[in-house]
Design a protein around this motif. Structure first.
Motif, PDB file in Angstrom:
ATOM      1  N   VAL A 564       0.846  -1.205   0.000  1.00 50.40           N
ATOM      2  CA  VAL A 564       0.000   0.000   0.000  1.00 50.40           C
ATOM      3  C   VAL A 564       0.877   1.249   0.000  1.00 50.40           C
ATOM      4  CG1 VAL A 564      -1.620   1.360   1.358  1.00 50.40           C
ATOM      5  CG2 VAL A 564      -1.993  -1.087   1.082  1.00 50.40           C
ATOM      6  N   ALA A 565       1.894   1.248   0.883  1.00 56.19           N
ATOM      7  CA  ALA A 565       2.797   2.396   0.964  1.00 56.19           C
ATOM      8  C   ALA A 565       3.547   2.597  -0.348  1.00 56.19           C
ATOM      9  CB  ALA A 565       3.780   2.194   2.119  1.00 56.19           C
ATOM     10  N   LEU A 566       3.997   1.504  -0.933  1.00 54.01           N
ATOM     11  CA  LEU A 566       4.783   1.570  -2.162  1.00 54.01           C
ATOM     12  C   LEU A 566       3.926   2.081  -3.321  1.00 54.01           C
ATOM     13  CD1 LEU A 566       7.752   0.814  -2.556  1.00 54.01           C
ATOM     14  CD2 LEU A 566       7.006  -1.385  -3.474  1.00 54.01           C
ATOM     15  N   ALA A 567       2.694   1.598  -3.396  1.00 57.06           N
ATOM     16  CA  ALA A 567       1.822   1.983  -4.513  1.00 57.06           C
ATOM     17  C   ALA A 567       1.346   3.430  -4.391  1.00 57.06           C
ATOM     18  CB  ALA A 567       0.616   1.047  -4.565  1.00 57.06           C
ATOM     19  N   GLY A 568       1.146   3.895  -3.152  1.00 57.30           N
ATOM     20  CA  GLY A 568       0.632   5.249  -2.962  1.00 57.30           C
ATOM     21  C   GLY A 568       1.697   6.252  -2.573  1.00 57.30           C
ATOM     22  N   ALA A 569       2.964   5.877  -2.746  1.00 57.01           N
ATOM     23  CA  ALA A 569       4.059   6.734  -2.291  1.00 57.01           C
ATOM     24  C   ALA A 569       4.082   8.060  -3.056  1.00 57.01           C
ATOM     25  CB  ALA A 569       5.387   6.008  -2.458  1.00 57.01           C
ATOM     26  N   THR A 570       4.399   9.132  -2.321  1.00 59.65           N
ATOM     27  CA  THR A 570       4.534  10.461  -2.907  1.00 59.65           C
ATOM     28  C   THR A 570       6.005  10.873  -2.864  1.00 59.65           C
ATOM     29  OG1 THR A 570       4.020  11.413  -0.743  1.00 59.65           O
ATOM     30  CG2 THR A 570       2.200  11.142  -2.281  1.00 59.65           C
ATOM     31  N   ASP A 571       6.244  12.119  -3.155  1.00 52.46           N
ATOM     32  CA  ASP A 571       7.623  12.601  -3.252  1.00 52.46           C
ATOM     33  C   ASP A 571       8.363  12.516  -1.915  1.00 52.46           C
ATOM     34  OD1 ASP A 571       9.819  13.988  -4.593  1.00 52.46           O
ATOM     35  OD2 ASP A 571       9.286  15.691  -3.336  1.00 52.46           O
ATOM     36  N   ASP A 572       7.625  12.489  -0.808  1.00 48.35           N
ATOM     37  CA  ASP A 572       8.294  12.483   0.501  1.00 48.35           C
ATOM     38  C   ASP A 572       8.473  11.075   1.061  1.00 48.35           C
ATOM     39  OD1 ASP A 572       5.531  12.202   0.907  1.00 48.35           O
ATOM     40  OD2 ASP A 572       5.695  12.908   2.959  1.00 48.35           O
ATOM     41  N   GLY A 573       8.137  10.035   0.309  1.00 52.30           N
ATOM     42  CA  GLY A 573       8.308   8.667   0.770  1.00 52.30           C
ATOM     43  C   GLY A 573       9.680   8.120   0.402  1.00 52.30           C
ATOM     44  N   ARG A 574      10.274   7.335   1.297  1.00 50.88           N
ATOM     45  CA  ARG A 574      11.582   6.748   1.035  1.00 50.88           C
ATOM     46  C   ARG A 574      11.612   5.293   1.522  1.00 50.88           C
ATOM     47  NH1 ARG A 574      11.630  10.730  -1.376  1.00 50.88           N
ATOM     48  NH2 ARG A 574      13.248  12.335  -1.596  1.00 50.88           N
ATOM     49  N   ILE A 575      12.494   4.505   0.900  1.00 49.02           N
ATOM     50  CA  ILE A 575      12.745   3.125   1.307  1.00 49.02           C
ATOM     51  C   ILE A 575      14.166   3.049   1.837  1.00 49.02           C
ATOM     52  CG2 ILE A 575      12.734   0.705   0.623  1.00 49.02           C
ATOM     53  CD1 ILE A 575      10.041   1.969   0.193  1.00 49.02           C
ATOM     54  N   SER A 576      14.333   2.594   3.075  1.00 48.52           N
ATOM     55  CA  SER A 576      15.662   2.402   3.648  1.00 48.52           C
ATOM     56  C   SER A 576      15.959   0.916   3.742  1.00 48.52           C
ATOM     57  CB  SER A 576      15.737   3.019   5.056  1.00 48.52           C
ATOM     58  OG  SER A 576      15.550   4.404   5.002  1.00 48.52           O
ATOM     59  N   LEU A 577      17.162   0.529   3.322  1.00 50.05           N
ATOM     60  CA  LEU A 577      17.642  -0.833   3.499  1.00 50.05           C
ATOM     61  C   LEU A 577      18.830  -0.781   4.447  1.00 50.05           C
ATOM     62  CD1 LEU A 577      16.621  -0.622   0.290  1.00 50.05           C
ATOM     63  CD2 LEU A 577      17.290  -3.013   0.349  1.00 50.05           C
ATOM     64  N   THR A 578      18.759  -1.529   5.538  1.00 51.28           N
ATOM     65  CA  THR A 578      19.785  -1.480   6.569  1.00 51.28           C
ATOM     66  C   THR A 578      20.266  -2.880   6.897  1.00 51.28           C
ATOM     67  OG1 THR A 578      18.671   0.450   7.520  1.00 51.28           O
ATOM     68  CG2 THR A 578      20.350  -0.625   8.883  1.00 51.28           C
TER      69      THR A 578
END
Length: 921
Positions: A564-578
């Motif tokens: 849901v987050a990925l499909a509706g992501a806007t310019d302020d969304g980010r994915i962090s891989l740690t």
């Protein structure tokens, strides 16, 4: 009411507030209440700072409920004016008839609540002799292994899209059954509401006792409203004067002198579920309740009324509204009545005047929709407002570990293998798409992990264990990467780029397939456990499909949130891989060998404003209040930059304590004469640690009772502890202990209570020992820096060491600062920002504000009431900087903060302060 009538009925701000629970409010309390009343009436958004001890909760409730009382009378007057105009007999008769109807409705409802109060009192009196009902044996012996058919997806006929509510169909059906509109029952009254939110239930429990102390006038007959009592004069309590009332009026209110506001506390199942059998056998009470709601009639929760007997739930709802209850009271009332308080409290929302609820139920749109909360023209109060921005950011965050991702992939693969021939084509298509997404994401994350590990393998020659401290290795190896959602999807390849993830998510919600797959995994696990003679096979099977234990959130639910987050992501969304330590063995993506490393995939937001905008735009007025909101400009800039200036306001209280009860000092030089600079790069310098040890030692000789020293980090605290233990470095810990018993804040939550208890005991007993109290060494932003009350002798001094600036090595922080800076530049280009900051850009301002928010929270642990007193000491030459001083609370900063030129001046000021207190004591 017509818009013209409404415009003419303006409430002017009262000069006094007779509803205030105490005889005479302090001047700053009256000023605060007048500000709040005016903000509500003028439909404004305001940020309010009211230090602990100034009666913040009482002031918030008194001002808002006073306005609500006046608004109710204004609405009644407006209805009468709109019913008919003129002085002819027809108009007079029309208004009289409407007045009688309104009064009859009000009195009838008051009588209904009075009856509910009497019934609740009778139940409490009988509670001592009531036998506790025995658990239903059938419940505990319920068959746990279902037929395979029960694991198939729901049929399309049962899958109605319920306006995007984030609830299972069973829950929505239950709520529909309890909806009076669905059964054509008599409509219940609704009213303007105050939504009072705070971060935790423990903070909200303080609201109900304060509510009970208010002196809101009781029932006001509409006939007592004069034609000019509203317009221009302010309704206030001129409307509260009673005329002679008939027998009906006097019988409705249980002889109450004051109005008892209708209040309801909303909470989670964790706090309100009274099904002990369910609580005892599940790990996740929310998921367990949803599973129980899907059961057949004989297996339903015994605390929910049977279909067609909603009157039982309605009676309990009236008991909730009749007497204000906090979460604990509500759970007790539910046990007395045998009715589920979780669902009954939600049914009480339409008639409630005050609704207390935790942040997540107010701030998440899906939660508001599920509860039926409509904020249009309502009042929203957000207490402990310094937590608002971090909460907004965290509520939209989704965490997925590589272990969870692989578990979900294995469960879906196993499920498809079993049911492929029994699934219809539509189900099969969607599950294949889901499987493709999981497979590609798991493969990409695994390869990313292996790529990051290779430099370590080359250096150490093995993959036996992760580095002892990933932070220390961060400069040599990059263990975190931040991507935009678009970048992640592109890296995952063509299979994912072409997927319609919203369509997959819609299918997951409708079909309840996540719970079906989890249930099937549980079935296989139980079967494997029963096969004792096949231990090896059983162990392997459990590895493949485990993770679907009953009452545990199915892994696919987390995957669903991520999609849901990925499909509706806007310019302020980010994915962090740690890169993280693995809690169990994971396979290397290339060699298929075991790896000790895992990966956390996290979706998070950089901007809290868009997800709060719905609340601001819908509500009549939004009040953000806290004991330490400074710097207030930070809240305004991050959350309300879209508002026109005329709708935004703020108010910062002075403190109620006399000026002589607080000493605020910025210490810029130590005993050696060197400037105090506790930046991260200097915290290991032996000379810096020696200066700090000598400063604290001097303070222990002067400060009576308890003294708290806050460090910027555990790393700095541990370095100081290590250095001060050695006699070669001054042996300062032993020297501290000669004056005060020394305590350290534990890094784990488990030890906090015992440390606090022993610390308080030593402080209270110090008068009969050779020591003069206790010294507590703690950390800013940790467990002891917020929400705790160190009143009186528990904190006669609070010392802040340095400035707790966040670690700029964090990839997430750097990304957020870049985003903030880009947004500022964009606003300047578009002409939306008319003022240019001097010296700092928006990112630098945010960075400094984050630091000062943490400092102010730590300072606020001391001075908790009017007669309290303490010294607040800031150790670092940077506290003399005007921009830093300006971000301290109003009652501490500015001219209230002294900055002696030498350390001797600090010791002298402290000596004078404490000697003066001893003489008065």
């Amino acid at each position: 009411m017509s818009s013209e009538s409404f415009h003419n009925l303006v409430l002017s701000t009262p000069e006094t507030f007779p509803a205030f629970p105490y005889t005479r409010p302090y001047t700053i309390q009256t000023e605060l209440m007048r500000h709040l009343y005016e903000a509500i009436e003028s439909r404004k958004v305001t940020v309010v700072e009211s230090p602990t001890g100034t009666g913040k909760t009482s002031s918030l409730l008194c001002a808002s409920l006073t306005w609500l009382h006046d608004e109710k009378n204004r609405a009644s007057k407006g209805k009468l004016d709109d019913a008919a105009t003129g002085d002819d007999w027809v108009s007079v008769q029309t208004r009289d008839r409407l007045r009688r109807e309104l009064e009859a409705q009000e009195l009838e409802y008051e009588q209904k609540l009075a009856k509910a109060r009497r019934k609740e009192a009778e139940m409490k009196s009988k509670a001592r002799v009531r036998k506790k009902p025995k658990p239903n044996g059938d419940e505990s012996r319920r068959q746990s292994i279902h037929e395979d058919a029960s694991f198939l997806p729901e049929d399309d006929d049962d899958l109605e899209d319920c306006d995007g509510m984030n609830l299972s169909p069973a829950v929505r059906v239950l709520m529909a059954r309890m909806d009076p509109h669905a059964h054509n029952e008599e409509l219940e009254p609704t009213c303007t509401k105050i939504y009072y939110a705070s971060r935790t239930h423990s903070q909200l429990t303080q609201v109900v006792p304060e509510l009970g102390k208010l002196k809101i006038p009781g029932y006001t007959p509409i006939s007592s409203l004069s034609s000019d009592s509203v317009s221009g004069q302010g309704v206030s309590y001129s409307l509260g004067k009673r005329k002679a009332q008939d027998d009906l009026t006097s019988s409705c209110c249980d002889d109450q002198k004051y109005h008892q506001s209708r209040a309801v506390s909303l909470g989670s199942r964790k706090h309100l579920c009274i099904n002990d059998e369910l609580r005892g056998r599940v790990k996740d009470i929310d998921e367990g309740c949803r599973e129980l709601l899907a059961e057949k009639k004989e297996n339903r929760c015994p605390h929910l009324p049977p279909v067609g007997e909603e009157v039982i739930m309605n009676e309990f709802r009236d008991q909730i509204l009749a007497t204000p209850k906090d979460i604990e009271d509500l759970a007790i009332a539910g046990r007395l009545s045998g009715i589920c308080p979780y669902f009954a409290s939600r049914k009480a929302i339409p008639q409630a005047e005050l609704i207390t609820l935790p942040y997540n139920l107010l701030l998440q749109k899906s939660a508001r929709e599920a509860l039926g909360i409509d904020l249009n023209n309502q009042i929203v109060i957000i207490d402990e407002g310094h937590n608002l921005i971090p909460t907004l950011l965290s509520l939209s965050t989704v965490h997925i570990s590589l272990q969870l991702l692989q578990t979900a992939l294995n469960q879906v693969t196993t499920y498809m293998t079993k049911f492929r021939n029994r699934l219809n084509p539509a189900n099969l298509v969607q599950l294949k798409r889901l499987l493709a997404f999981l497979d590609v994401l798991a493969r990409y994350v695994g390869e990313w992990r292996d790529q990051k590990v290779e430099p370590l393998a080359a250096q150490s020659g093995q993959l036996a264990s992760p580095p002892a401290n990933i932070d220390q290795k961060a400069q040599q190896f990059e263990f975190q990467e931040v991507l935009t959602p678009t970048e992640l999807i592109e890296r995952m390849g063509r299979k994912v780029v072409g997927l319609n993830m919203l369509e997959i998510v819609k299918y997951l919600k409708k079909s309840k397939i996540a719970r079906k797959i989890s249930g099937y995994a549980e079935k296989l696990t139980q079967e494997a456990e029963k096969e004792r003679e096949l231990e090896v096979a059983s162990a392997n099977l459990k590895k493949r499909v485990s993770g679907g234990r009953k009452g545990v959130v199915p892994p696919l639910h987390v995957i669903e949130d991520f999609m849901v987050a990925l499909a509706g992501a806007t310019d302020d969304g980010r994915i962090s891989l740690t890169l993280t330590n693995s809690s169990g063995p994971l396979l290397n993506a290339k060699s298929k060998s075991s790896s000790p490393f895992s990966v956390e995939v996290k979706y998070h937001l950089l901007n809290p404003a868009p997800h709060f905008r719905d609340v601001v735009d819908e509500a009549r007025s939004v009040i953000i209040a806290g004991g330490t909101m400074s710097p207030i400009s930070d809240v305004q800039n991050q959350l309300f930059s879209h508002l026109p200036p005329e709708r935004m306001t703020s108010f910062s209280c002075g403190h109620i304590i006399p000026p002589e009860n607080v000493l605020t000092v910025a210490v810029t030089k130590g005993p050696s004469g060197r400037e105090l600079d506790f930046r991260a790069g200097k915290q290991g310098d032996p000379r810096v640690l020696a200066d700090l040890g000598q400063i604290i030692l001097n303070f222990t000789r002067t400060v009576p009772g308890g003294m708290i020293v806050f460090f910027p980090s555990y790393k700095f605290l541990n370095a100081a502890k290590s250095a001060w233990t050695s006699t070669a470095n001054g042996g300062y810990l032993d020297k501290f202990a000669a004056k005060k018993k020394v305590f350290f804040e534990p890094e784990d939550q488990a030890g906090v209570e015992s440390v606090l208890h022993e610390y308080a005991t030593v402080v209270s007993d110090s008068s009969v020992s050779s020591q003069t109290g206790a010294l507590l060494l703690a950390v800013i932003g940790a467990k002891l820096s917020e929400g705790l009350n160190f009143a009186d002798d528990l904190a006669r001094a609070v010392v802040i060491v340095g400035l707790p600036f966040a670690n700029l090595a964090s990839a997430e922080l750097r990304e957020r600062m870049r985003y903030i800076k880009r947004e500022e530049e964009k606003c300047l280009r578009d002409g939306k920002q008319h003022t240019i900051r001097k010296g700092k850009d928006a990112a630098a301002e945010l960075y400094e504000n984050m630091c000062m928010n943490a400092v102010n929270q730590s300072i606020g642990r001391a001075i908790r009431h009017r007669n309290d007193w303490a010294a607040l000491i800031l150790l670092d030459q940077r506290y003399s900087n005007p921009s830093i001083r300006a971000k301290l609370p109003k009652w501490l900063g500015g001219d209230n903060l002294s900055v002696p030129e030498h350390f001797g001046g600090v010791v002298k000021a402290m000596g004078i302060f404490y000697r003066g207190k001893r003489r008065k004591g």
